[in-house]
Design a protein around this motif. Structure first.
Motif, short mmCIF file in Angstrom:
data_model
loop_
_atom_site.label_atom_id
_atom_site.label_comp_id
_atom_site.label_asym_id
_atom_site.label_seq_id
_atom_site.Cartn_x
_atom_site.Cartn_y
_atom_site.Cartn_z
N ALA A 163 1.05 -0.93 -0.01
CA ALA A 163 0.30 -0.23 0.04
C ALA A 163 0.70 0.70 0.45
N MET A 164 0.24 2.01 -0.40
CA MET A 164 1.35 3.56 -0.42
C MET A 164 0.84 4.86 1.24
N ILE A 165 0.93 5.11 1.72
CA ILE A 165 0.18 5.80 2.63
C ILE A 165 0.68 7.31 2.21
N GLU A 166 0.05 8.18 2.27
CA GLU A 166 0.73 9.73 1.67
C GLU A 166 -0.71 10.70 2.81
N LEU A 167 -0.26 11.77 3.07
CA LEU A 167 -0.54 13.12 3.51
C LEU A 167 -1.42 13.69 2.50
N VAL A 168 -2.74 13.39 2.92
CA VAL A 168 -3.70 13.87 2.54
C VAL A 168 -3.89 15.39 1.20
N ASP A 169 -3.32 16.21 2.26
CA ASP A 169 -3.57 18.05 1.39
C ASP A 169 -2.42 17.76 0.27
N PHE A 170 -1.36 16.97 0.84
CA PHE A 170 -0.14 17.48 -0.71
C PHE A 170 -0.13 16.60 -1.27
N ASN A 171 -1.43 16.44 -1.68
CA ASN A 171 -2.26 16.04 -3.34
C ASN A 171 -2.22 16.45 -4.30
N GLU A 172 -1.35 16.68 -5.70
CA GLU A 172 -2.01 17.75 -6.44
C GLU A 172 -3.17 16.80 -7.21
N LEU A 173 -3.01 15.90 -7.21
CA LEU A 173 -4.21 15.21 -8.34
C LEU A 173 -5.51 15.53 -8.02
N TYR A 174 -5.69 14.79 -6.76
CA TYR A 174 -6.67 14.73 -6.21
C TYR A 174 -7.40 16.13 -5.38
N ASN A 175 -6.32 17.08 -5.57
CA ASN A 175 -6.46 18.49 -5.26
C ASN A 175 -6.94 19.58 -5.83
N ALA A 176 -6.71 19.18 -7.46
CA ALA A 176 -6.90 19.34 -8.34
C ALA A 176 -8.06 20.57 -8.58
N GLY A 177 -9.05 19.66 -8.30
CA GLY A 177 -10.38 20.27 -9.30
C GLY A 177 -11.04 21.64 -7.31
N LYS A 178 -10.71 21.67 -6.33
CA LYS A 178 -10.97 22.13 -5.54
C LYS A 178 -10.68 23.44 -5.29
N PRO A 179 -12.03 24.61 -4.99
CA PRO A 179 -11.21 25.81 -4.90
C PRO A 179 -10.32 26.07 -3.74
N SER A 180 -9.15 26.65 -4.48
CA SER A 180 -8.83 27.60 -2.98
C SER A 180 -9.64 28.81 -1.89
N LYS A 181 -9.45 29.02 -0.65
CA LYS A 181 -9.69 29.53 0.33
C LYS A 181 -9.54 30.96 0.65
N LYS A 182 -10.29 31.81 0.29
CA LYS A 182 -9.79 32.64 0.37
C LYS A 182 -9.22 33.19 2.10
N SER A 183 -7.82 33.86 2.04
CA SER A 183 -7.63 34.08 3.59
C SER A 183 -7.95 35.71 4.25
N THR A 184 -9.06 35.85 3.54
CA THR A 184 -8.77 37.91 3.39
C THR A 184 -10.16 36.94 4.44
N ARG A 185 -10.05 38.36 5.75
CA ARG A 185 -10.89 38.66 6.87
C ARG A 185 -12.48 39.59 6.75
N ARG A 186 -13.32 39.01 6.90
CA ARG A 186 -14.58 39.78 6.75
C ARG A 186 -15.28 40.10 7.80
N SER A 187 -15.66 41.78 7.57
CA SER A 187 -15.79 41.84 8.92
C SER A 187 -17.43 41.40 9.33
N ARG A 188 -17.87 41.86 11.18
CA ARG A 188 -18.86 41.98 11.45
C ARG A 188 -19.81 42.18 11.21
N ARG A 189 -20.11 43.61 10.48
CA ARG A 189 -21.22 44.14 9.91
C ARG A 189 -22.23 43.69 9.70
N SER A 190 -23.36 43.67 9.69
CA SER A 190 -25.09 42.76 9.66
C SER A 190 -25.07 43.64 8.53
N LYS A 191 -25.63 42.74 7.15
CA LYS A 191 -26.35 43.37 6.28
C LYS A 191 -27.15 44.40 6.29
N SER A 192 -28.21 43.94 7.27
CA SER A 192 -29.37 45.14 7.55
C SER A 192 -28.99 46.04 8.05
#
Length: 210
Positions: free
Chosen positions: A118-147
């Motif tokens: 068997a091959m054991i690997e770290l999940v997050d370092f597999n570029e083939l399986y994670n190619a289609g997943k969108p990368s998360k933005k690191s921007t901070r959101r404000s806490r003000r409500s929409k209203s």
């Protein structure tokens, strides 16, 4: 029979098994994937995943607790380079994952002794399986409500429109004045005098002589 025995000794004494787990874990941290037997891969999964959790939790804890986690990892891995890599690159990569940091993929049987590989690997370092997943933005959101945000935007747009209206009206007045100015300054053209016929002028001259 091995009923109730949760730990697979892998046919080795305790010291030999601990040294082998440390060696395999360091190789997995360094290369991000290794090939081994299915039994060893399952044992390594149980050995390394708690250490990855401790490395990930260092950023959310005090300095003393983070140092304690590093010492526990060093006791198990026995390598300063592996501990540094684990608490820097690996911990940053798996920060958003709540568990299940490794993946075991079976490769078939080995030719020599027909062992399950068997091959054991770290999940997050597999570029083939994670190619289609969108990368998360690191921007901070404000806490003000929409209203609250919507009235603020509406007031800003109303103020900008109120400022724009006087400017537009002033432009219109200036254009109208420019159009009227040439009309006032232009002099009125004099009507052309009608030319008298030459015959009538000659008759008047003769009458005057007589």
């Amino acid at each position: 029979m091995r009923h109730g025995k949760k730990v697979n000794n892998l046919g080795r004494k305790t010291a030999h098994r601990k040294a082998m787990m440390a060696n395999m874990a360091c190789s997995l941290i360094e290369h991000k994937r290794i090939n081994t037997t299915v039994a060893k891969a399952k044992a390594l999964k149980q050995f390394i995943e708690p250490l990855i959790t401790k490395s990930k939790a260092e950023n959310n804890q005090t300095a003393e607790k983070g140092t304690h986690n590093r010492r526990i990892a060093f006791k198990n891995l026995r390598s300063k380079e592996a501990v540094t890599e684990l608490f820097s690159a690996v911990a940053e990569k798996v920060a958003d994952r709540p568990g299940g940091y490794t993946r075991i993929i079976k490769l078939g049987n080995r030719l020599g002794d027909n062992a399950d590989m068997a091959m054991i690997e770290l999940v997050d370092f597999n570029e083939l399986y994670n190619a289609g997943k969108p990368s998360k933005k690191s921007t901070r959101r404000s806490r003000r409500s929409k209203s609250k945000a919507e009235p603020a935007k509406a007031s800003e747009t109303a103020a900008s429109e109120a400022e724009a209206k006087p400017a537009a009206e002033a432009k219109k007045e200036a254009v109208a004045e420019e159009q009227k100015a040439p009309e006032k300054e232009a002099p009125k053209a004099e009507a052309p005098k009608e030319a008298k016929p030459k015959a009538e002028s000659k008759a008047k001259d003769e009458d005057a002589k007589e």
